[in-house]
Design an enzyme around this catalytic site. Sequence first.
Site, short mmCIF file in Angstrom:
data_model
loop_
_atom_site.label_atom_id
_atom_site.label_comp_id
_atom_site.label_asym_id
_atom_site.label_seq_id
_atom_site.Cartn_x
_atom_site.Cartn_y
_atom_site.Cartn_z
N PRO A 4 0.81 -1.22 0.00
CA PRO A 4 0.00 0.00 0.00
C PRO A 4 0.84 1.27 0.00
O PRO A 4 1.83 1.39 0.73
CB PRO A 4 -0.81 -0.13 1.29
CG PRO A 4 -0.92 -1.60 1.50
CD PRO A 4 0.38 -2.17 1.04
N CYS A 5 0.43 2.23 -0.85
CA CYS A 5 1.23 3.43 -1.05
C CYS A 5 0.72 4.63 -0.28
O CYS A 5 1.38 5.66 -0.25
CB CYS A 5 1.27 3.78 -2.55
SG CYS A 5 -0.33 4.36 -3.19
N GLN A 6 -0.46 4.52 0.39
CA GLN A 6 -1.11 5.72 0.91
C GLN A 6 -0.22 6.50 1.89
O GLN A 6 -0.23 7.73 1.91
CB GLN A 6 -2.44 5.35 1.59
CG GLN A 6 -3.54 4.98 0.62
CD GLN A 6 -3.50 3.50 0.24
OE1 GLN A 6 -2.54 2.79 0.53
NE2 GLN A 6 -4.56 3.04 -0.40
N PHE A 8 2.91 6.81 1.85
CA PHE A 8 4.02 7.44 1.15
C PHE A 8 3.57 8.51 0.16
O PHE A 8 4.37 9.30 -0.33
CB PHE A 8 4.82 6.39 0.34
CG PHE A 8 5.32 5.22 1.16
CD1 PHE A 8 6.14 5.42 2.25
CD2 PHE A 8 4.96 3.93 0.82
CE1 PHE A 8 6.61 4.35 3.00
CE2 PHE A 8 5.42 2.85 1.55
CZ PHE A 8 6.25 3.06 2.66
#
Length: 229
Positions: A4-6, A8
């Site tokens: 998951p990128c949220q 970053f």
Amino acid sequence: GGPPCQDFSIAGKLNLTGNRANLTRIYSHIIANVHPQWFVMENVYTIERSPIFTMALETFKNAGYGITKHIWDASYMGVPQMRKRCFVIGCLGEEDDFMLQPLLEGLSKERMTIRKYFGGNFGSEYIYQHPRNYKRRGIFSIDEPCSTIRSVNRPIPNNYVVHPADKTSDLSKVRPLTTKERSYMQTFPESFEFVGNHGAIEQAIGNAVPVKMAEYIGGKIKDFASKKN
């Protein structure tokens, strides 16, 4: 894998050591334990600011992987979208940066534009993409790539103030992208069928790795592996 990128992402609230950011570290431990010959990890480019990313790289290295780490722009891989993403490619027993030159050699010299991708049959000269904030422009010409496709898809606000970098000030010539067009900007084929309600489909499109970007990187890995064998 794409942890998951949220935490970053600059599109959200940056939390470089948050619970979702920590899943990148967990991903690296899964790779170290399963020990595949190859792995590819993708995330937003701001992941490089996180100490968790450094920890993950150390885990990959300690597990015997040579690492190619680089930020790539999808518009040089046949995608009509300015989308920068960090890819980490690992292969057991290789030197670091082993894939960098092969990946650089095949890049396009120019960005893919919307007009070029659609063959001139787009039906509008300008598109609106809702900016993260009003310090950014929202109007793009089809003679350039669009900005990063996100899960947000809104019409032009009635009170929209034209940004100095907008490609036109005549809002009558501008329209937002449809959901299907947004999937095209991610280079999904017309035949691809998304499942779920409207919000879920928009989110799936925004979170996806552009198809042609994945195809480009996967093809280069396949070529490298076949030559090695």
